[in-house]
Scaffold this motif. Sequence first.
Motif, PDB file in Angstrom:
ATOM      1  N   CYS A  82       0.854  -1.323  -0.120  1.00 47.19           N
ATOM      2  CA  CYS A  82       0.032   0.053  -0.001  1.00 47.19           C
ATOM      3  C   CYS A  82       0.797   1.284  -0.101  1.00 47.19           C
ATOM      4  O   CYS A  82       0.398   2.337  -0.239  1.00 47.19           O
ATOM      5  CB  CYS A  82      -1.036  -0.111   0.937  1.00 47.19           C
ATOM      6  SG  CYS A  82      -0.290   0.043   2.557  1.00 47.19           S
ATOM      7  N   THR A  83       2.102   1.281   0.184  1.00 46.05           N
ATOM      8  CA  THR A  83       2.990   2.484   0.274  1.00 46.05           C
ATOM      9  C   THR A  83       4.001   2.268  -0.971  1.00 46.05           C
ATOM     10  O   THR A  83       4.914   3.151  -0.867  1.00 46.05           O
ATOM     11  CB  THR A  83       3.640   2.777   1.646  1.00 46.05           C
ATOM     12  OG1 THR A  83       4.233   1.547   1.768  1.00 46.05           O
ATOM     13  CG2 THR A  83       2.538   2.930   2.627  1.00 46.05           C
ATOM     14  N   PHE A 116      -5.668   4.878  14.467  1.00 50.98           N
ATOM     15  CA  PHE A 116      -5.824   3.894  13.655  1.00 50.98           C
ATOM     16  C   PHE A 116      -5.943   2.524  14.872  1.00 50.98           C
ATOM     17  O   PHE A 116      -6.866   1.881  14.439  1.00 50.98           O
ATOM     18  CB  PHE A 116      -4.260   3.499  13.022  1.00 50.98           C
ATOM     19  CG  PHE A 116      -4.162   4.175  11.826  1.00 50.98           C
ATOM     20  CD1 PHE A 116      -4.521   3.764  10.688  1.00 50.98           C
ATOM     21  CD2 PHE A 116      -3.858   5.480  11.587  1.00 50.98           C
ATOM     22  CE1 PHE A 116      -4.082   4.226   9.340  1.00 50.98           C
ATOM     23  CE2 PHE A 116      -3.333   6.207  10.786  1.00 50.98           C
ATOM     24  CZ  PHE A 116      -3.891   5.505   9.080  1.00 50.98           C
ATOM     25  N   SER A 155      -3.034  10.477   7.587  1.00 50.55           N
ATOM     26  CA  SER A 155      -3.303   9.610   6.394  1.00 50.55           C
ATOM     27  C   SER A 155      -4.615   9.426   6.301  1.00 50.55           C
ATOM     28  O   SER A 155      -5.313  10.656   6.036  1.00 50.55           O
ATOM     29  CB  SER A 155      -2.605   8.104   6.611  1.00 50.55           C
ATOM     30  OG  SER A 155      -2.278   7.761   5.423  1.00 50.55           O
ATOM     31  N   ARG A 156      -5.353   8.571   6.372  1.00 49.81           N
ATOM     32  CA  ARG A 156      -6.878   8.458   6.107  1.00 49.81           C
ATOM     33  C   ARG A 156      -7.511   9.534   6.755  1.00 49.81           C
ATOM     34  O   ARG A 156      -8.628  10.019   6.762  1.00 49.81           O
ATOM     35  CB  ARG A 156      -7.312   7.076   6.059  1.00 49.81           C
ATOM     36  CG  ARG A 156      -7.320   6.345   7.421  1.00 49.81           C
ATOM     37  CD  ARG A 156      -7.353   4.877   7.466  1.00 49.81           C
ATOM     38  NE  ARG A 156      -6.344   4.255   6.778  1.00 49.81           N
ATOM     39  CZ  ARG A 156      -6.215   2.859   6.216  1.00 49.81           C
ATOM     40  NH1 ARG A 156      -7.448   2.154   6.693  1.00 49.81           N
ATOM     41  NH2 ARG A 156      -4.920   2.361   5.796  1.00 49.81           N
ATOM     42  N   LYS A 203      -7.417  12.794   5.709  1.00 56.19           N
ATOM     43  CA  LYS A 203      -8.490  13.083   4.878  1.00 56.19           C
ATOM     44  C   LYS A 203      -9.566  13.617   5.535  1.00 56.19           C
ATOM     45  O   LYS A 203     -10.106  14.623   4.995  1.00 56.19           O
ATOM     46  CB  LYS A 203      -8.582  11.960   3.864  1.00 56.19           C
ATOM     47  CG  LYS A 203      -7.495  11.132   3.340  1.00 56.19           C
ATOM     48  CD  LYS A 203      -7.836  10.079   2.386  1.00 56.19           C
ATOM     49  CE  LYS A 203      -6.746   8.857   2.460  1.00 56.19           C
ATOM     50  NZ  LYS A 203      -5.785   8.850   1.738  1.00 56.19           N
ATOM     51  N   SER A 238      -1.687  12.993   4.096  1.00 59.26           N
ATOM     52  CA  SER A 238      -3.260  12.643   3.802  1.00 59.26           C
ATOM     53  C   SER A 238      -3.206  12.085   2.469  1.00 59.26           C
ATOM     54  O   SER A 238      -4.192  11.432   2.299  1.00 59.26           O
ATOM     55  CB  SER A 238      -4.072  13.948   4.106  1.00 59.26           C
ATOM     56  OG  SER A 238      -3.678  14.988   3.051  1.00 59.26           O
ATOM     57  N   GLU A 286      -0.625   6.833  -5.101  1.00 58.44           N
ATOM     58  CA  GLU A 286      -1.833   5.975  -5.261  1.00 58.44           C
ATOM     59  C   GLU A 286      -2.910   6.173  -6.234  1.00 58.44           C
ATOM     60  O   GLU A 286      -3.396   5.151  -6.787  1.00 58.44           O
ATOM     61  CB  GLU A 286      -2.598   6.013  -3.734  1.00 58.44           C
ATOM     62  CG  GLU A 286      -3.737   5.292  -3.676  1.00 58.44           C
ATOM     63  CD  GLU A 286      -4.560   5.730  -2.291  1.00 58.44           C
ATOM     64  OE1 GLU A 286      -4.203   6.323  -1.408  1.00 58.44           O
ATOM     65  OE2 GLU A 286      -5.103   4.452  -1.827  1.00 58.44           O
ATOM     66  N   MET A 308      -7.432   3.721  -4.850  1.00 64.13           N
ATOM     67  CA  MET A 308      -8.077   3.885  -3.554  1.00 64.13           C
ATOM     68  C   MET A 308      -9.427   3.192  -3.586  1.00 64.13           C
ATOM     69  O   MET A 308      -9.865   2.483  -2.595  1.00 64.13           O
ATOM     70  CB  MET A 308      -8.222   5.509  -3.195  1.00 64.13           C
ATOM     71  CG  MET A 308      -8.995   5.549  -1.961  1.00 64.13           C
ATOM     72  SD  MET A 308      -9.039   7.312  -1.646  1.00 64.13           S
ATOM     73  CE  MET A 308      -7.538   7.750  -1.250  1.00 64.13           C
ATOM     74  N   TYR A 331     -10.282   0.532  -1.277  1.00 56.37           N
ATOM     75  CA  TYR A 331     -11.116   1.204  -0.207  1.00 56.37           C
ATOM     76  C   TYR A 331     -12.545   1.375  -0.467  1.00 56.37           C
ATOM     77  O   TYR A 331     -12.614   2.701  -0.541  1.00 56.37           O
ATOM     78  CB  TYR A 331     -10.517   2.001   0.711  1.00 56.37           C
ATOM     79  CG  TYR A 331      -8.994   1.827   1.132  1.00 56.37           C
ATOM     80  CD1 TYR A 331      -8.793   0.972   2.254  1.00 56.37           C
ATOM     81  CD2 TYR A 331      -7.864   1.957   0.659  1.00 56.37           C
ATOM     82  CE1 TYR A 331      -7.608   0.564   3.079  1.00 56.37           C
ATOM     83  CE2 TYR A 331      -6.373   1.665   1.116  1.00 56.37           C
ATOM     84  CZ  TYR A 331      -6.603   1.014   2.204  1.00 56.37           C
ATOM     85  OH  TYR A 331      -5.189   0.763   2.501  1.00 56.37           O
ATOM     86  N   TRP A 369     -14.708   4.110   1.330  1.00 58.58           N
ATOM     87  CA  TRP A 369     -14.222   5.489   1.771  1.00 58.58           C
ATOM     88  C   TRP A 369     -14.904   6.663   1.124  1.00 58.58           C
ATOM     89  O   TRP A 369     -15.186   7.519   1.962  1.00 58.58           O
ATOM     90  CB  TRP A 369     -12.608   5.671   1.509  1.00 58.58           C
ATOM     91  CG  TRP A 369     -11.784   4.968   2.423  1.00 58.58           C
ATOM     92  CD1 TRP A 369     -12.128   4.066   3.536  1.00 58.58           C
ATOM     93  CD2 TRP A 369     -10.370   5.049   2.713  1.00 58.58           C
ATOM     94  NE1 TRP A 369     -11.058   3.878   4.359  1.00 58.58           N
ATOM     95  CE2 TRP A 369      -9.980   3.978   3.697  1.00 58.58           C
ATOM     96  CE3 TRP A 369      -9.424   5.881   1.854  1.00 58.58           C
ATOM     97  CZ2 TRP A 369      -8.706   4.023   4.173  1.00 58.58           C
ATOM     98  CZ3 TRP A 369      -8.000   5.441   2.185  1.00 58.58           C
ATOM     99  CH2 TRP A 369      -7.593   4.679   3.299  1.00 58.58           C
ATOM    100  N   TRP A 414       3.769   7.358  -2.154  1.00 58.38           N
ATOM    101  CA  TRP A 414       2.376   6.861  -2.311  1.00 58.38           C
ATOM    102  C   TRP A 414       1.293   8.123  -1.995  1.00 58.38           C
ATOM    103  O   TRP A 414       0.392   8.020  -2.732  1.00 58.38           O
ATOM    104  CB  TRP A 414       2.124   5.824  -1.338  1.00 58.38           C
ATOM    105  CG  TRP A 414       0.868   5.047  -1.248  1.00 58.38           C
ATOM    106  CD1 TRP A 414      -0.110   5.046  -0.332  1.00 58.38           C
ATOM    107  CD2 TRP A 414       0.259   4.238  -2.242  1.00 58.38           C
ATOM    108  NE1 TRP A 414      -1.233   4.457  -0.894  1.00 58.38           N
ATOM    109  CE2 TRP A 414      -1.088   3.697  -1.869  1.00 58.38           C
ATOM    110  CE3 TRP A 414       0.868   3.594  -3.556  1.00 58.38           C
ATOM    111  CZ2 TRP A 414      -1.756   2.635  -2.657  1.00 58.38           C
ATOM    112  CZ3 TRP A 414       0.183   2.681  -4.243  1.00 58.38           C
ATOM    113  CH2 TRP A 414      -1.032   2.128  -3.772  1.00 58.38           C
ATOM    114  N   HIS A 430       6.078   6.625   5.206  1.00 60.96           N
ATOM    115  CA  HIS A 430       4.767   6.907   6.007  1.00 60.96           C
ATOM    116  C   HIS A 430       4.666   6.510   7.320  1.00 60.96           C
ATOM    117  O   HIS A 430       4.497   5.204   7.538  1.00 60.96           O
ATOM    118  CB  HIS A 430       4.003   5.965   4.969  1.00 60.96           C
ATOM    119  CG  HIS A 430       2.412   6.548   5.125  1.00 60.96           C
ATOM    120  ND1 HIS A 430       2.042   7.382   4.543  1.00 60.96           N
ATOM    121  CD2 HIS A 430       1.525   5.693   5.508  1.00 60.96           C
ATOM    122  CE1 HIS A 430       0.568   7.570   4.687  1.00 60.96           C
ATOM    123  NE2 HIS A 430       0.357   6.417   5.235  1.00 60.96           N
TER     124      HIS A 430
END
Length: 424
Positions: free
Chosen positions: A25-26, A135, A255-256, A259, A279, A293, A298, A302, A305, A346, A393
């Motif tokens: 993912c990164t 998280f 990060s998420r 956002k 973010s 990404e 995304m 996800y 999201w 990413w 990250h």
Amino acid sequence: MVLKVLRWTGLTLLALVMLFMASSCTMLGLNYSSLETGNKPEALPPLPAGLVAGDETAREEARALLAALYGDWPEGLPVAKSPWRVVVEDYLGGRGTLEEADITIGRGEGARTFQLVAAFPKGARGAPLVLSQTFGSNCATFPEQPVTSEDGDACTVRDFGKFASMVISAVFGEYIAEAPVELYFDAGFAYASFHASDFIPDDAKTARPAMEALGGAPNPGGALMAWAYAYSAALGVLADDPRIDGERVALLGHSRFGKAALLAAAWDARIAAVIAHQSGFGGAALSRSTVGERLDRMIRRYPHWLGLQAAAFAEYPEAMDFDQHFLLALMAPRPLFLGNARRDVWSDPNSSFRAAEAASAAWRAQGAAGLALDIREFDPSAKMAWFLRPGGHSVTDDDLEAFLAFLTAHLTRGGALPRAAMAP
Ligand code: GCU
């Protein structure tokens, strides 16, 4: 001795597995983000003049554009709070109390309840606050403290996973899970956070049914919107507490959750400042950028999201009638910190800087200095503060130091700090 070797072998293996998982993912963070921005496209389309000026109709129009990507903001969805329960009377050797409240969002059977945990400095009256989404579970955020675990009992070592915490911190930084409350107290801040997944699960299968059942008209259109609303709900609860100054609340999200913090501030004017750390896409990074990404990836990974229409945008981002600088501009002229790392390609620091450059016109037009510095420099006292460090990250010591410099400059009574420069 044998046990020690076995333990370290196990730890190393686990770290490698986690690194491997993270790499998918990164992109393993082995590349460096480009620091050249002049040779790349400017953020498009240009910001509407009204949005630059901070005109309320234009702001409303920008929110409507963004809602096409993220889904609806659940305006008016009820928020209820239990009385605070004192979990630790003499927290951090008597420097404060650790307390917890149940927050319920929604109406009817689908309403959902989660625990907001707050650390109040002793004797606080009108303290500034850092409000974060995490998280990790509340047990992992406040290790060894008897806050309520996900199974409803007080946390135990099993719940916060001492061993897993060590490995996770080794990969994603010392502060990815545990909240450094002492550091916030030292700077004069109260701290509160909750595990976002306790409200709407970060899970492709269960998130949408949970959102659809909330009983709102409308319900949140995607998990990022739901978490953004939860930030706003928690702010409302804390702003009512005399120990907190509701006008000095900063959202902190990595990060998420960075956002989600940006979205919350776009919809909720009570939010005084935002730290959006790494973010990335759906956050500060431009959707038109092809580095990192991207929205299409995304949505595949996800799907819960964003809003249901997002896939159509992701196919042709060039055709979108907005980009993420619209989201950033909605924050103006409030203090905004954009955290980045050189190897976190990413999340695309380069296009995030271009988004910040374009949005900074809104700060300038609304009486605050915009982004004046180079991509390598950090000025914590700038109202749009850009921070880029070496590494990947994660949430590290250096990040914390930068967050605190920014928070101190903007939300304490002490005034601005001297300008600091950092070259990655
Ligand atoms: C993934 C995802 C990112 C997100 C990140 C995070 O890498 O692709 O969009 O920001 O997780 O939340 O750590």
